[in-house]
Design an enzyme around this catalytic site. Structure first.
Site, PDB file in Angstrom:
ATOM      1  N   SER A  50      15.609 -20.779  -5.080  1.00  0.00           N
ATOM      2  CA  SER A  50      15.029 -21.659  -4.406  1.00  0.00           C
ATOM      3  C   SER A  50      13.593 -21.871  -5.040  1.00  0.00           C
ATOM      4  O   SER A  50      13.355 -20.755  -5.437  1.00  0.00           O
ATOM      5  CB  SER A  50      15.074 -21.664  -2.976  1.00  0.00           C
ATOM      6  N   ILE A  52      10.250 -21.038  -6.113  1.00  0.00           N
ATOM      7  CA  ILE A  52       9.308 -20.844  -7.590  1.00  0.00           C
ATOM      8  C   ILE A  52       9.939 -20.223  -8.822  1.00  0.00           C
ATOM      9  O   ILE A  52       9.877 -21.109  -9.579  1.00  0.00           O
ATOM     10  CB  ILE A  52       8.041 -20.375  -7.657  1.00  0.00           C
ATOM     11  N   SER A 181       0.785 -11.762  -6.198  1.00  0.00           N
ATOM     12  CA  SER A 181      -0.187 -12.961  -4.900  1.00  0.00           C
ATOM     13  C   SER A 181      -1.077 -12.482  -4.693  1.00  0.00           C
ATOM     14  O   SER A 181      -1.622 -11.513  -4.561  1.00  0.00           O
ATOM     15  CB  SER A 181       0.614 -12.748  -3.375  1.00  0.00           C
ATOM     16  N   TYR A 207       2.648  -7.163   2.880  1.00  0.00           N
ATOM     17  CA  TYR A 207       3.275  -7.282   2.114  1.00  0.00           C
ATOM     18  C   TYR A 207       1.906  -8.038   0.904  1.00  0.00           C
ATOM     19  O   TYR A 207       2.250  -7.384   0.023  1.00  0.00           O
ATOM     20  CB  TYR A 207       3.983  -8.898   2.215  1.00  0.00           C
ATOM     21  N   LYS A 211       1.659  -6.235  -3.431  1.00  0.00           N
ATOM     22  CA  LYS A 211       1.455  -7.499  -3.874  1.00  0.00           C
ATOM     23  C   LYS A 211       0.601  -6.148  -5.291  1.00  0.00           C
ATOM     24  O   LYS A 211       1.013  -6.852  -6.268  1.00  0.00           O
ATOM     25  CB  LYS A 211       1.190  -8.423  -3.471  1.00  0.00           C
ATOM     26  N   THR A 240       7.201 -23.843  -0.106  1.00  0.00           N
ATOM     27  CA  THR A 240       8.153 -22.595  -0.416  1.00  0.00           C
ATOM     28  C   THR A 240       9.304 -22.245   0.580  1.00  0.00           C
ATOM     29  O   THR A 240       8.568 -22.578   1.845  1.00  0.00           O
ATOM     30  CB  THR A 240       8.552 -21.902  -1.404  1.00  0.00           C
TER      31      THR A 240
END
Length: 324
Positions: A50, A52, A181, A207, A211, A240
């Site tokens: 799903s 990107i 990100s 997160y 990244k 997304t």
């Protein structure tokens, strides 16, 4: 400093990471960059059922590439393959089911794949954001296990990439692209607490820290493996399934400004297939087909070479525990 970083980053995001930011940047894109055939070249894309990852798979398959979708859920993976084949008219799309939260399974997959396939490009795309501190069955914090060591929904980036580098080196013009990100701009590497054991837990900041680690890994790999072209990139704020489920408040406020999945995937595809991208220096961080800074102005987010090397040493040590 965190308030400063977050404020500057959000204002930057409103201008650059949204759909309008993409449209402004796209005015300078060179269409011919993606007018290429990649027939005969093999691509692995993680988290490809799903968002990107799937959008990137479609674009690469349309240009004749052999695409290997690495997914966790069988039903969703089969549906994704069906969609990619229908849109691209390319049957060379293959599904590999791997539990990316299990480091041993990632080693096994990489070993088996290397014995049976060649590989030109690895796209580390899958990612996760867990908003409460949770541990995997191997007692690893899930965000770290997924996004850095490998990526639960994010594909054990370190293990998968490290395991596939020897195979990549056998190919012509090999590349590794890691979907990071812009959120990493708000974090400085904290190599002393990779699994967020100290203080209160914030899933969004965990997160972002993961990244940041990915960007540093990309820089370190580029220095170590000159035969492979490494890059990391920011897809912008895209609409997304992951954003909708992991960041519902953000999605509710920003949904009309978010990029499409294809717009989010554009730079990853460009990095994976264009000759222009391969001529860029290895190890850079890209946004909308341009290399951009990995730090905000005056943000004091730079780590030292010793800290960067310590990150790689710790990852190597952890990964070795799970090697088959």
């Amino acid at each position: 400093m965190s308030f400063y970083r977050n404020t500057v980053w959000f204002l930057k995001g409103l201008q650059e990471y949204t759909k309008s930011g993409y449209e402004a940047a796209a005015r300078s894109f060179v269409e011919a960059d993606l007018e290429v055939s990649v027939s005969g070249r093999s691509f692995i894309i993680t988290g490809a059922n799903s968002g990107i990852g799937k959008a990137a798979a479609c674009e690469i398959a349309k240009r004749g590439g052999t695409v290997h979708l690495v997914c966790r859920n069988e039903d969703r993976a089969k549906e994704a393959r069906k969609d990619v084949v229908e849109q691209s008219k390319n049957e060379n799309v293959h599904v590999h089911l791997v539990d990316m939260s299990n480091p041993r399974k990632v080693w096994e997959f990489a070993s088996g794949f290397s014995q049976n396939h060649n590989l030109h490009v690895l796209i580390n795309n899958a990612g996760c954001m867990v908003n409460q501190r949770e541990l995997t069955e191997d007692d690893l914090e899930k965000n770290f296990a997924t996004n850095t060591l490998g990526r639960k929904v994010n594909s054990w980036t370190y293990i998968l990439t490290t395991a596939l580098i020897p195979t990549l080196k056998k190919s012509e013009n090999p590349r590794v692209i890691t979907v990071s990100s812009g959120g990493m701009l708000v974090q400085k590497l904290n190599v002393e607490d990779l699994q967020f054991e100290e203080g209160s837990f914030d899933g969004t900041m965990a997160y972002a820290q993961n990244k940041r680690q990915q960007v540093i890994m990309t820089e370190q790999w580029a220095a170590q493996h000159k035969e492979v072209h490494f890059s990391s990139m920011h897809p912008g704020w895209a609409d997304t399934p992951a954003v909708r489920s992991s960041m519902p408040d953000f999605y509710a406020k920003m949904k009309n400004k978010l990029r499409t999945e294809a717009q989010g995937a554009d730079t990853a595809v460009w990095l994976a297939i264009s000759d222009t991208a391969s001529r860029q220096p290895s190890g850079l961080f890209f946004q909308d087909r341009k290399a951009v800074s990995t730090h905000l102005p005056l943000a004091c987010s730079r780590s030292s070479p010793a800290e960067d090397q310590k990150l790689m040493s710790k990852l190597e040590e952890l990964a070795a525990k799970f090697k088959c």
